[in-house]
Design an enzyme around this catalytic site. Sequence first.
Site, PDB file in Angstrom:
ATOM      1  N   CYS A   1      -4.589  -1.745   4.787  1.00 26.05           N
ATOM      2  CA  CYS A   1      -5.650  -1.739   3.956  1.00 26.05           C
ATOM      3  C   CYS A   1      -5.605  -2.857   2.625  1.00 26.05           C
ATOM      4  O   CYS A   1      -4.591  -2.603   2.086  1.00 26.05           O
ATOM      5  CB  CYS A   1      -6.039  -0.364   3.228  1.00 26.05           C
ATOM      6  SG  CYS A   1      -7.209  -0.197   2.115  1.00 26.05           S
ATOM      7  N   VAL A   2      -6.270  -3.708   2.797  1.00 24.78           N
ATOM      8  CA  VAL A   2      -6.067  -4.878   1.840  1.00 24.78           C
ATOM      9  C   VAL A   2      -7.267  -4.933   0.791  1.00 24.78           C
ATOM     10  O   VAL A   2      -8.454  -5.300   1.282  1.00 24.78           O
ATOM     11  CB  VAL A   2      -5.916  -6.494   2.362  1.00 24.78           C
ATOM     12  CG1 VAL A   2      -5.695  -7.248   1.432  1.00 24.78           C
ATOM     13  CG2 VAL A   2      -4.935  -6.268   3.351  1.00 24.78           C
TER      14      VAL A   2
ATOM     15  N   PHE B   1      -6.816  -4.953  15.591  1.00 22.42           N
ATOM     16  CA  PHE B   1      -6.732  -5.028  14.211  1.00 22.42           C
ATOM     17  C   PHE B   1      -7.489  -3.656  13.544  1.00 22.42           C
ATOM     18  O   PHE B   1      -8.651  -3.519  13.765  1.00 22.42           O
ATOM     19  CB  PHE B   1      -7.729  -6.348  13.825  1.00 22.42           C
ATOM     20  CG  PHE B   1      -8.078  -6.781  12.508  1.00 22.42           C
ATOM     21  CD1 PHE B   1      -7.003  -7.557  11.883  1.00 22.42           C
ATOM     22  CD2 PHE B   1      -9.073  -6.245  11.843  1.00 22.42           C
ATOM     23  CE1 PHE B   1      -7.314  -7.928  10.716  1.00 22.42           C
ATOM     24  CE2 PHE B   1      -9.295  -6.682  10.542  1.00 22.42           C
ATOM     25  CZ  PHE B   1      -8.182  -7.412  10.130  1.00 22.42           C
TER      26      PHE B   1
ATOM     27  N   HIS C   1      -5.845 -13.145  -3.127  1.00 21.71           N
ATOM     28  CA  HIS C   1      -4.780 -12.776  -2.451  1.00 21.71           C
ATOM     29  C   HIS C   1      -5.243 -11.987  -1.077  1.00 21.71           C
ATOM     30  O   HIS C   1      -4.885 -12.299   0.007  1.00 21.71           O
ATOM     31  CB  HIS C   1      -3.923 -11.814  -2.942  1.00 21.71           C
ATOM     32  CG  HIS C   1      -4.520 -10.467  -3.304  1.00 21.71           C
ATOM     33  ND1 HIS C   1      -5.217 -10.103  -4.392  1.00 21.71           N
ATOM     34  CD2 HIS C   1      -4.354  -9.296  -2.657  1.00 21.71           C
ATOM     35  CE1 HIS C   1      -5.421  -8.786  -4.202  1.00 21.71           C
ATOM     36  NE2 HIS C   1      -5.223  -8.431  -3.085  1.00 21.71           N
TER      37      HIS C   1
ATOM     38  N   ARG D   1     -13.918   4.854   4.942  1.00 19.59           N
ATOM     39  CA  ARG D   1     -13.525   4.263   6.401  1.00 19.59           C
ATOM     40  C   ARG D   1     -12.335   4.780   6.659  1.00 19.59           C
ATOM     41  O   ARG D   1     -11.842   4.559   7.806  1.00 19.59           O
ATOM     42  CB  ARG D   1     -13.706   2.717   6.213  1.00 19.59           C
ATOM     43  CG  ARG D   1     -15.074   2.111   6.102  1.00 19.59           C
ATOM     44  CD  ARG D   1     -15.091   0.782   5.775  1.00 19.59           C
ATOM     45  NE  ARG D   1     -16.316   0.099   5.729  1.00 19.59           N
ATOM     46  CZ  ARG D   1     -17.201   0.393   4.710  1.00 19.59           C
ATOM     47  NH1 ARG D   1     -16.852   1.090   3.663  1.00 19.59           N
ATOM     48  NH2 ARG D   1     -18.481  -0.089   4.762  1.00 19.59           N
TER      49      ARG D   1
ATOM     50  N   TRP E   1       1.397  -0.381   1.475  1.00 16.27           N
ATOM     51  CA  TRP E   1       0.384  -0.440   0.571  1.00 16.27           C
ATOM     52  C   TRP E   1      -0.896   0.077   0.619  1.00 16.27           C
ATOM     53  O   TRP E   1      -1.618   0.296   1.878  1.00 16.27           O
ATOM     54  CB  TRP E   1      -0.068  -2.208   0.405  1.00 16.27           C
ATOM     55  CG  TRP E   1       0.836  -3.016  -0.236  1.00 16.27           C
ATOM     56  CD1 TRP E   1       1.983  -3.297  -0.282  1.00 16.27           C
ATOM     57  CD2 TRP E   1       0.181  -3.522  -1.553  1.00 16.27           C
ATOM     58  NE1 TRP E   1       2.238  -4.253  -1.304  1.00 16.27           N
ATOM     59  CE2 TRP E   1       1.373  -4.369  -2.361  1.00 16.27           C
ATOM     60  CE3 TRP E   1      -0.859  -3.503  -2.372  1.00 16.27           C
ATOM     61  CZ2 TRP E   1       1.168  -4.940  -3.585  1.00 16.27           C
ATOM     62  CZ3 TRP E   1      -1.251  -4.132  -3.487  1.00 16.27           C
ATOM     63  CH2 TRP E   1      -0.018  -4.785  -4.031  1.00 16.27           C
TER      64      TRP E   1
HETATM   65  N1  RBF Z   1      -0.709  -5.370   1.092  1.00 15.50           N
HETATM   66  C1  RBF Z   1      -1.772  -4.793   1.246  1.00 15.50           C
HETATM   67  O1  RBF Z   1      -1.259  -4.311   2.514  1.00 15.50           O
HETATM   68  N2  RBF Z   1      -2.867  -4.381   0.818  1.00 15.50           N
HETATM   69  C2  RBF Z   1      -3.174  -4.957  -0.516  1.00 15.50           C
HETATM   70  O2  RBF Z   1      -4.143  -4.811  -0.948  1.00 15.50           O
HETATM   71  C3  RBF Z   1      -1.950  -5.880  -0.979  1.00 15.50           C
HETATM   72  N3  RBF Z   1      -2.334  -6.540  -1.971  1.00 15.50           N
HETATM   73  C4  RBF Z   1      -1.526  -7.294  -2.683  1.00 15.50           C
HETATM   74  C5  RBF Z   1      -1.707  -8.309  -3.681  1.00 15.50           C
HETATM   75  C6  RBF Z   1      -0.743  -9.078  -4.237  1.00 15.50           C
HETATM   76  C7  RBF Z   1      -1.224  -9.982  -5.617  1.00 15.50           C
HETATM   77  C8  RBF Z   1       0.329  -9.170  -3.380  1.00 15.50           C
HETATM   78  C9  RBF Z   1       1.423 -10.410  -3.765  1.00 15.50           C
HETATM   79  C10 RBF Z   1       0.689  -8.533  -2.135  1.00 15.50           C
HETATM   80  C11 RBF Z   1      -0.069  -7.631  -2.073  1.00 15.50           C
HETATM   81  N4  RBF Z   1      -0.027  -6.845  -0.820  1.00 15.50           N
HETATM   82  C12 RBF Z   1      -0.756  -6.061  -0.384  1.00 15.50           C
HETATM   83  C13 RBF Z   1       1.459  -6.714   0.037  1.00 15.50           C
HETATM   84  C14 RBF Z   1       1.571  -8.198   1.105  1.00 15.50           C
HETATM   85  O3  RBF Z   1       0.859  -7.436   2.264  1.00 15.50           O
HETATM   86  C15 RBF Z   1       2.802  -8.098   1.464  1.00 15.50           C
HETATM   87  O4  RBF Z   1       3.561  -7.053   1.774  1.00 15.50           O
HETATM   88  C16 RBF Z   1       3.669  -8.968   0.308  1.00 15.50           C
HETATM   89  O5  RBF Z   1       3.117 -10.089  -0.296  1.00 15.50           O
HETATM   90  C17 RBF Z   1       5.064  -9.320   0.895  1.00 15.50           C
HETATM   91  O6  RBF Z   1       5.147 -10.219   1.883  1.00 15.50           O
END
Ligand code: RBF
Length: 171
Positions: free
Chosen positions: A89-90, A122, A97, A136, A31
């Site tokens: 990276c989230v 981490f 979420h 970053r 992601w």
């Molecule tokens: N995974 C990331 O690594 N970064 C994200 O910004 C991210 N945003 C997500 C937003 C939503 C609404 C969902 C459902 C999942 C997201 N994921 C993201 C994926 C998450 O880490 C994981 O791979 C999935 O939820 C499957 O377990």
Amino acid sequence: MASALKNLSAYNESDMPSAAEMSFGIAVADWNAHITHALYEGCVEALLKHGALPENIHTMQVPGSFELPAACRLLLSSKKMDAVIALGCVIQGETNHNEYINHAVANGLVQLSLATGIPCIFGVLTPNNEQQALDRAGGVHGNKGVEAAATAIRMAALKKESGTPKKRIGF
Ligand code: RBF
């Protein structure tokens, strides 16, 4: 200076322990791949720069950051590792979420680290927007993948010498 030692991208390279005898696992989430793959490149480059051998760096790619702790566990059970590094990276969105994922990853990694005694680093960015992430991942705030590598090496060295605490701080 108040900001001294807050940004590990500016760490003193000559003070780093050698990583020549160390093995590392890197779990990287796909992601936001344009960010996480830049973290990965910085991380690997830093490990190699400090003496790690390419054959002692083991990589596992996962779909998202939520999967990082499980991948780190798989890495730890596949080979003898001195440290594992989780890179992701989230980015904050319209819903919260990001908080669920970030807490799950942080908790998963610390549990794994404490249960196995192997440092789990981490290296997950938790930015409010994409620009903060870019800053970053090789931008104005350095590359947190490099910092994750430096932390992994230091923690692995600490583990190798565990049982002999130092008399005072300093490298
Ligand atoms: N995974 C990331 O690594 N970064 C994200 O910004 C991210 N945003 C997500 C937003 C939503 C609404 C969902 C459902 C999942 C997201 N994921 C993201 C994926 C998450 O880490 C994981 O791979 C999935 O939820 C499957 O377990």
